[in-house]
Scaffold this motif. Structure first.
Motif, mmCIF file in Angstrom:
data_model
loop_
_atom_site.group_PDB
_atom_site.id
_atom_site.type_symbol
_atom_site.label_atom_id
_atom_site.label_comp_id
_atom_site.label_asym_id
_atom_site.label_seq_id
_atom_site.Cartn_x
_atom_site.Cartn_y
_atom_site.Cartn_z
ATOM 1 N N LEU A 39 -30.247 -31.038 -46.869
ATOM 2 C CA LEU A 39 -31.576 -30.659 -46.414
ATOM 3 C C LEU A 39 -31.543 -29.316 -45.684
ATOM 4 O O LEU A 39 -32.402 -28.463 -45.895
ATOM 5 C CB LEU A 39 -32.154 -31.747 -45.516
ATOM 6 C CG LEU A 39 -33.576 -31.534 -45.025
ATOM 7 C CD1 LEU A 39 -34.561 -31.531 -46.193
ATOM 8 C CD2 LEU A 39 -33.937 -32.621 -44.022
ATOM 9 N N GLY A 40 -30.531 -29.117 -44.861
ATOM 10 C CA GLY A 40 -30.403 -27.855 -44.143
ATOM 11 C C GLY A 40 -30.174 -26.679 -45.067
ATOM 12 O O GLY A 40 -30.764 -25.606 -44.886
ATOM 13 N N ILE A 42 -31.036 -26.524 -48.264
ATOM 14 C CA ILE A 42 -32.270 -26.332 -49.042
ATOM 15 C C ILE A 42 -33.313 -25.600 -48.202
ATOM 16 O O ILE A 42 -33.968 -24.670 -48.679
ATOM 17 C CB ILE A 42 -32.803 -27.689 -49.546
ATOM 18 C CG1 ILE A 42 -31.888 -28.235 -50.633
ATOM 19 C CG2 ILE A 42 -34.224 -27.552 -50.078
ATOM 20 C CD1 ILE A 42 -32.158 -29.678 -51.009
ATOM 21 N N LEU A 43 -33.456 -25.995 -46.960
ATOM 22 C CA LEU A 43 -34.426 -25.325 -46.092
ATOM 23 C C LEU A 43 -34.040 -23.872 -45.819
ATOM 24 O O LEU A 43 -34.892 -22.989 -45.782
ATOM 25 C CB LEU A 43 -34.574 -26.078 -44.772
ATOM 26 C CG LEU A 43 -35.329 -27.389 -44.827
ATOM 27 C CD1 LEU A 43 -35.271 -28.088 -43.467
ATOM 28 C CD2 LEU A 43 -36.762 -27.173 -45.250
ATOM 29 N N ALA A 44 -32.749 -23.622 -45.651
ATOM 30 C CA ALA A 44 -32.298 -22.256 -45.376
ATOM 31 C C ALA A 44 -32.476 -21.357 -46.589
ATOM 32 O O ALA A 44 -32.711 -20.157 -46.456
ATOM 33 C CB ALA A 44 -30.837 -22.270 -44.947
ATOM 34 N N GLU A 45 -32.374 -21.920 -47.776
ATOM 35 C CA GLU A 45 -32.489 -21.136 -49.001
ATOM 36 C C GLU A 45 -33.908 -21.111 -49.569
ATOM 37 O O GLU A 45 -34.154 -20.430 -50.548
ATOM 38 C CB GLU A 45 -31.552 -21.692 -50.077
ATOM 39 C CG GLU A 45 -30.091 -21.427 -49.785
ATOM 40 C CD GLU A 45 -29.783 -19.948 -49.841
ATOM 41 O OE1 GLU A 45 -30.162 -19.279 -50.826
ATOM 42 O OE2 GLU A 45 -29.168 -19.451 -48.894
ATOM 43 N N SER A 46 -34.821 -21.851 -48.956
ATOM 44 C CA SER A 46 -36.174 -21.914 -49.497
ATOM 45 C C SER A 46 -36.909 -20.595 -49.287
ATOM 46 O O SER A 46 -36.537 -19.782 -48.443
ATOM 47 C CB SER A 46 -36.955 -23.050 -48.853
ATOM 48 O OG SER A 46 -37.272 -22.727 -47.525
ATOM 49 N N PHE A 48 -39.633 -20.259 -47.943
ATOM 50 C CA PHE A 48 -40.405 -20.309 -46.713
ATOM 51 C C PHE A 48 -39.598 -19.872 -45.495
ATOM 52 O O PHE A 48 -40.159 -19.637 -44.442
ATOM 53 C CB PHE A 48 -40.954 -21.717 -46.482
ATOM 54 C CG PHE A 48 -41.855 -22.162 -47.587
ATOM 55 C CD1 PHE A 48 -43.083 -21.553 -47.783
ATOM 56 C CD2 PHE A 48 -41.477 -23.180 -48.440
ATOM 57 C CE1 PHE A 48 -43.918 -21.967 -48.801
ATOM 58 C CE2 PHE A 48 -42.300 -23.601 -49.465
ATOM 59 C CZ PHE A 48 -43.519 -22.990 -49.652
ATOM 60 N N SER A 49 -38.269 -19.812 -45.641
ATOM 61 C CA SER A 49 -37.467 -19.401 -44.488
ATOM 62 C C SER A 49 -37.537 -17.888 -44.331
ATOM 63 O O SER A 49 -37.456 -17.136 -45.291
ATOM 64 C CB SER A 49 -36.017 -19.857 -44.649
ATOM 65 O OG SER A 49 -35.416 -19.207 -45.738
#
Length: 56
Positions: A39-40, A42-46, A48-49
């Protein structure tokens, strides 16, 4: 520095390899940690980051 994020996948790869090669059992805690790691990443590579610029 997008490649640095993939260093965090090392524990996940270790869990998978130890399961298949060494026959280790997967615990709920290990699976939960693997989920949080993914999850971390994916969020870092999204898209939206946003990079945070620090002014020193």
């Amino acid at each position: 520095m997008k490649t640095n994020v993939y260093v965090y996948l090392t524990p996940l790869i270790t869990i998978i390899v130890s399961f298949f090669v060494l026959g280790e059992k997967l615990s709920i805690l290990a699976l939960f940690g693997a989920f949080l790691t993914l999850l971390g990443v994916i969020l870092a590579e999204s898209k939206f980051s946003k990079p945070i610029s620090l002014i020193i």
